[in-house]
Motif scaffolding. Sequence first.
Motif, short mmCIF file in Angstrom:
data_model
loop_
_atom_site.label_atom_id
_atom_site.label_comp_id
_atom_site.label_asym_id
_atom_site.label_seq_id
_atom_site.Cartn_x
_atom_site.Cartn_y
_atom_site.Cartn_z
N THR A 181 5.20 19.36 5.87
CA THR A 181 5.98 18.17 6.00
C THR A 181 5.34 17.44 4.57
N HIS A 182 6.14 16.69 4.02
CA HIS A 182 5.49 15.76 3.01
C HIS A 182 6.28 14.33 3.05
N GLN A 183 5.47 13.15 3.31
CA GLN A 183 5.93 12.00 3.35
C GLN A 183 5.28 11.00 2.25
N LEU A 184 5.96 10.04 1.89
CA LEU A 184 5.16 8.87 1.27
C LEU A 184 5.18 7.65 2.22
N LEU A 185 4.21 6.98 2.38
CA LEU A 185 4.06 5.91 3.34
C LEU A 185 3.83 4.58 2.46
N PRO A 203 9.87 7.86 4.00
CA PRO A 203 10.61 8.58 3.53
C PRO A 203 10.07 10.12 3.66
N THR A 204 10.77 11.20 4.47
CA THR A 204 10.05 12.22 4.62
C THR A 204 11.05 13.44 4.32
N PHE A 205 10.01 14.52 4.03
CA PHE A 205 10.85 15.93 3.91
C PHE A 205 10.07 16.97 4.61
N VAL A 206 10.79 17.68 5.41
CA VAL A 206 10.14 18.92 6.39
C VAL A 206 10.83 20.06 5.99
N HIS A 207 10.13 21.04 5.65
CA HIS A 207 10.53 22.29 5.56
C HIS A 207 10.09 23.61 6.40
N LYS A 208 11.09 24.36 6.99
CA LYS A 208 10.66 25.38 8.03
C LYS A 208 11.11 26.68 7.39
N THR A 240 0.87 -1.29 0.14
CA THR A 240 0.09 0.02 0.03
C THR A 240 0.88 1.43 -0.18
N LEU A 241 0.65 2.12 -1.00
CA LEU A 241 1.30 3.47 -0.83
C LEU A 241 0.52 4.55 -0.62
N ALA A 242 0.76 5.44 0.39
CA ALA A 242 -0.09 6.67 0.43
C ALA A 242 1.05 7.87 0.67
N TYR A 243 0.16 9.28 0.40
CA TYR A 243 0.85 10.51 0.37
C TYR A 243 0.36 11.14 1.64
N PHE A 244 0.98 11.59 2.48
CA PHE A 244 0.81 12.56 3.73
C PHE A 244 1.46 13.89 3.48
N GLY A 245 0.49 14.81 3.36
CA GLY A 245 0.97 16.42 3.62
C GLY A 245 0.69 17.26 4.67
N SER A 246 1.31 18.13 5.24
CA SER A 246 1.03 18.83 6.41
C SER A 246 1.37 20.14 6.48
N VAL A 247 0.76 21.07 7.03
CA VAL A 247 1.42 22.49 7.31
C VAL A 247 0.86 22.62 8.93
#
Length: 301
Positions: free
Chosen positions: A160-164, A179-184, A131-138
Amino acid sequence: MKQLLLFVSLLPATLLAQDRHLDSLMGTTQPAHGRAYVTGTFKGTRIINLQSVEKAAPGTLQFLIQHRFGAVNGGGYEFFGLDQATIRLALEYGLHRAVAIGVGRSSYEKNYDAYTKVTLLRQAPSAVPFTLAYFGSVVYRGERMALKGFNSGNARLSYTHQLLLARKFTDRLSLQLAPTFVHKNRVLSRLDPNDYYALGVGGRYRLTKRFSLNTEYIGRLPPANRSAPAYADFHNSFSLGVDIETGGHVFQLHLTNSLSMLEKGFITESSESWGNGGVHFGFNISRDFTFGRGKKSKKTW
């Protein structure tokens, strides 16, 4: 970290291999169009802190309460952390079988967050191996800062951007990569990067129909400047816990070295470690409420 990278390099080959157990998994469902999908990869929408591939079903509103106490190394004076507490309240709604949205408010840093989770692929026996999902948050940091320039709206934001990527290997064992990418938008030191990369690994082992063991580890990838305070002064997040299902509730009890319950916090800002006793007891409690078509369907998304 070497062991983590080795695990990551071997897992894709494992995911693509044939798995005879999948054809008889208890957690499969047969939609009208004839393809059987694997369900119940994880019990909750979070493994512990880390997002899971699960989300609220269509027409379902999930109410989530997350609680973290202080560190146990506070000793008897702080009642081993129980004198201190932070909380996050969140609502997640299933818009579609592939899309859910949510909002939350944390007492820690007075953070507000909004997010979406989108299912891109669903595991199916003999067809799709994971199963593959995308998660994004602010996240908007509501806490007032004494430092000049940190109280503007733009400076308070992080993303935050993640692939699950998850696979249910048997009706008991599930594993996930994140795998995760976080931007501040704004950082405290000129040495600190605005962008952060990390890789999360989580797992669940079901002991009984309503009880399972969970664990997760999030390894941060070193920035170009390893002496940057935002990297050198913090630790990788590691957590252990159990899931207990009782009717419409899921109770998650755990120990973690991360106080924050948001991705930008527990991934990049875990200031304590298991080695020095900086461990927090915490729990997540979720309750689902169904509306409209949600009343006629099981939670199989």
